[in-house]
Design a protein around this motif. Structure first.
Motif, PDB file in Angstrom:
ATOM      1  N   LYS A   3     -16.530  -5.876  -2.022  1.00  0.00           N
ATOM      2  CA  LYS A   3     -15.059  -5.644  -1.457  1.00  0.00           C
ATOM      3  C   LYS A   3     -15.200  -4.042  -1.194  1.00  0.00           C
ATOM      4  O   LYS A   3     -14.628  -3.567  -0.171  1.00  0.00           O
ATOM      5  CB  LYS A   3     -14.191  -5.922  -2.528  1.00  0.00           C
ATOM      6  CG  LYS A   3     -12.820  -5.558  -2.203  1.00  0.00           C
ATOM      7  CD  LYS A   3     -11.690  -5.831  -2.879  1.00  0.00           C
ATOM      8  CE  LYS A   3     -10.421  -5.371  -2.214  1.00  0.00           C
ATOM      9  NZ  LYS A   3      -9.322  -6.032  -2.652  1.00  0.00           N
ATOM     10  N   LEU A   7     -14.555  -2.253   2.373  1.00  0.00           N
ATOM     11  CA  LEU A   7     -13.594  -1.069   2.310  1.00  0.00           C
ATOM     12  C   LEU A   7     -14.131   0.020   2.940  1.00  0.00           C
ATOM     13  O   LEU A   7     -13.515   0.841   4.097  1.00  0.00           O
ATOM     14  CB  LEU A   7     -13.073  -0.770   1.041  1.00  0.00           C
ATOM     15  CG  LEU A   7     -11.721  -1.658   0.541  1.00  0.00           C
ATOM     16  CD1 LEU A   7     -11.696  -1.081  -1.056  1.00  0.00           C
ATOM     17  CD2 LEU A   7     -10.620  -1.584   1.402  1.00  0.00           C
ATOM     18  N   CYS A  11     -13.328   1.671   6.548  1.00  0.00           N
ATOM     19  CA  CYS A  11     -13.013   3.206   6.737  1.00  0.00           C
ATOM     20  C   CYS A  11     -13.769   3.837   7.913  1.00  0.00           C
ATOM     21  O   CYS A  11     -13.002   4.648   8.640  1.00  0.00           O
ATOM     22  CB  CYS A  11     -13.133   3.981   5.389  1.00  0.00           C
ATOM     23  SG  CYS A  11     -11.883   3.673   4.049  1.00  0.00           S
ATOM     24  N   SER A  17      -5.607   0.862   6.748  1.00  0.00           N
ATOM     25  CA  SER A  17      -5.533   0.055   5.588  1.00  0.00           C
ATOM     26  C   SER A  17      -6.731  -0.055   4.556  1.00  0.00           C
ATOM     27  O   SER A  17      -6.164   0.156   3.149  1.00  0.00           O
ATOM     28  CB  SER A  17      -5.150  -1.583   5.954  1.00  0.00           C
ATOM     29  OG  SER A  17      -6.464  -2.103   6.650  1.00  0.00           O
ATOM     30  N   ALA A  18      -7.731   0.262   5.143  1.00  0.00           N
ATOM     31  CA  ALA A  18      -8.839   0.686   4.107  1.00  0.00           C
ATOM     32  C   ALA A  18      -8.732   1.865   3.376  1.00  0.00           C
ATOM     33  O   ALA A  18      -9.005   1.929   2.366  1.00  0.00           O
ATOM     34  CB  ALA A  18     -10.051   0.416   4.951  1.00  0.00           C
ATOM     35  N   GLN A  19      -8.514   2.880   4.288  1.00  0.00           N
ATOM     36  CA  GLN A  19      -8.122   4.147   3.617  1.00  0.00           C
ATOM     37  C   GLN A  19      -7.235   4.131   2.468  1.00  0.00           C
ATOM     38  O   GLN A  19      -7.212   4.491   1.371  1.00  0.00           O
ATOM     39  CB  GLN A  19      -7.710   5.170   4.676  1.00  0.00           C
ATOM     40  CG  GLN A  19      -8.919   5.316   5.644  1.00  0.00           C
ATOM     41  CD  GLN A  19      -8.499   6.217   6.737  1.00  0.00           C
ATOM     42  OE1 GLN A  19      -7.333   6.628   7.058  1.00  0.00           O
ATOM     43  NE2 GLN A  19      -9.521   6.931   7.481  1.00  0.00           N
ATOM     44  N   ARG A  20      -6.033   3.674   2.754  1.00  0.00           N
ATOM     45  CA  ARG A  20      -4.853   3.589   1.770  1.00  0.00           C
ATOM     46  C   ARG A  20      -5.510   2.602   0.669  1.00  0.00           C
ATOM     47  O   ARG A  20      -5.172   3.063  -0.768  1.00  0.00           O
ATOM     48  CB  ARG A  20      -3.765   2.531   2.566  1.00  0.00           C
ATOM     49  CG  ARG A  20      -2.573   2.548   1.346  1.00  0.00           C
ATOM     50  CD  ARG A  20      -1.199   1.932   1.885  1.00  0.00           C
ATOM     51  NE  ARG A  20      -1.276   0.743   2.902  1.00  0.00           N
ATOM     52  CZ  ARG A  20      -1.525   0.815   4.279  1.00  0.00           C
ATOM     53  NH1 ARG A  20      -1.270   1.986   4.801  1.00  0.00           N
ATOM     54  NH2 ARG A  20      -1.464  -0.226   4.911  1.00  0.00           N
ATOM     55  N   ALA A  21      -6.259   1.405   0.725  1.00  0.00           N
ATOM     56  CA  ALA A  21      -6.755   1.047  -0.702  1.00  0.00           C
ATOM     57  C   ALA A  21      -7.876   1.752  -1.343  1.00  0.00           C
ATOM     58  O   ALA A  21      -7.730   1.839  -2.541  1.00  0.00           O
ATOM     59  CB  ALA A  21      -7.370  -0.459  -0.023  1.00  0.00           C
ATOM     60  N   ILE A  22      -8.489   2.411  -0.680  1.00  0.00           N
ATOM     61  CA  ILE A  22      -9.235   3.625  -1.525  1.00  0.00           C
ATOM     62  C   ILE A  22      -8.598   4.410  -2.042  1.00  0.00           C
ATOM     63  O   ILE A  22      -8.991   4.886  -3.318  1.00  0.00           O
ATOM     64  CB  ILE A  22     -10.605   4.064  -0.424  1.00  0.00           C
ATOM     65  CG1 ILE A  22     -11.654   3.016  -0.068  1.00  0.00           C
ATOM     66  CG2 ILE A  22     -11.106   5.153  -1.095  1.00  0.00           C
ATOM     67  CD1 ILE A  22     -12.583   3.092   0.835  1.00  0.00           C
ATOM     68  N   GLU A  24      -5.421   4.350  -3.170  1.00  0.00           N
ATOM     69  CA  GLU A  24      -4.851   3.991  -4.212  1.00  0.00           C
ATOM     70  C   GLU A  24      -5.612   3.460  -5.447  1.00  0.00           C
ATOM     71  O   GLU A  24      -5.309   3.618  -6.676  1.00  0.00           O
ATOM     72  CB  GLU A  24      -3.984   2.561  -3.781  1.00  0.00           C
ATOM     73  CG  GLU A  24      -2.854   2.920  -2.871  1.00  0.00           C
ATOM     74  CD  GLU A  24      -2.027   1.670  -2.135  1.00  0.00           C
ATOM     75  OE1 GLU A  24      -2.585   0.429  -2.452  1.00  0.00           O
ATOM     76  OE2 GLU A  24      -0.943   1.928  -1.422  1.00  0.00           O
ATOM     77  N   ARG A  25      -6.664   3.160  -5.022  1.00  0.00           N
ATOM     78  CA  ARG A  25      -7.831   2.798  -6.274  1.00  0.00           C
ATOM     79  C   ARG A  25      -8.422   3.936  -6.927  1.00  0.00           C
ATOM     80  O   ARG A  25      -8.496   3.901  -8.274  1.00  0.00           O
ATOM     81  CB  ARG A  25      -9.040   1.998  -5.499  1.00  0.00           C
ATOM     82  CG  ARG A  25     -10.069   1.681  -6.592  1.00  0.00           C
ATOM     83  CD  ARG A  25     -11.131   0.747  -5.747  1.00  0.00           C
ATOM     84  NE  ARG A  25     -12.126   0.017  -6.517  1.00  0.00           N
ATOM     85  CZ  ARG A  25     -13.132  -0.652  -6.198  1.00  0.00           C
ATOM     86  NH1 ARG A  25     -13.116  -1.008  -4.727  1.00  0.00           N
ATOM     87  NH2 ARG A  25     -14.012  -0.954  -7.063  1.00  0.00           N
TER      88      ARG A  25
END
Length: 179
Positions: A3, A7, A11, A17-22, A24-25
């Motif tokens: 995963k 991501l 990016c 959406s991938a940038q946001r996921a990274i 947030e993580r």
């Protein structure tokens, strides 16, 4: 492909959406890194956001030769150092020759020191001491690397670390005397 690799690839393709996921993580951890350098939350958040901007603009240079988190942390540390340099009118961090007086500690003397208490003590260090102490003790930089980052000699870096340790020892001894 796991995963995280997906991501990172997303990016590289510019997917928000991938940038946001990274973000947030990793943002809680990266904010904690920035809080080592800056006592004020708003300043630490500003540096963290600048760091994430750099991460996303350079993510295509990540080679997966090490942990992604370590790669990001190095960017955050470099962003913190750059922020300090820009804050200074002459672009340099002041390094002290003498131990200045320290403020009365704000940590209760009747309890053992926790991480947040130690961080509060480290934040009482003058800027030059604090930067060398954090880079050497927490981040694991060598004196040669620290010297290069700040344009100082290795012996100055070593001296600043020694003085930072003495400064912290004085504060802790003072706490123990108050107990």
């Amino acid at each position: 492909m796991d995963k995280l690799e997906q991501l990172i690839q997303s990016c590289c393709e510019g997917k928000a959406s991938a940038q946001r996921a990274i973000f947030e993580r990793y943002s809680p951890y990266m904010l904690n890194v920035c809080l080592h350098y800056f006592q004020q939350l708003n300043e630490a958040e500003e540096v963290m956001l600048k760091g994430f901007y750099t991460i996303f603009s350079k993510i295509d240079t990540y080679t997966a030769q090490g942990h992604f988190e370590a790669w990001m942390r190095r960017i955050m540390v470099n962003t913190a150092i750059d922020h300090f340099r820009k804050k200074r009118t002459n672009g340099k961090i002041h390094f002290f020759d003498d131990l200045p007086d320290f403020a009365s500690p704000s940590v209760p003397a009747d309890k053992s020191l926790e991480h947040k208490d130690i961080l509060a003590l480290v934040h009482q260090l003058p800027t030059g001491y604090r930067m060398v102490f954090i880079l050497f003790v927490i981040e694991g930089y060598s004196h040669a690397e620290i010297a290069e980052k700040f344009g100082i000699s290795e012996s100055t870096s070593k001296t600043q670390l020694m003085k930072a340790r003495k400064f912290l020892q004085r504060i802790i001894n003072n706490l123990q005397l108050q107990a």
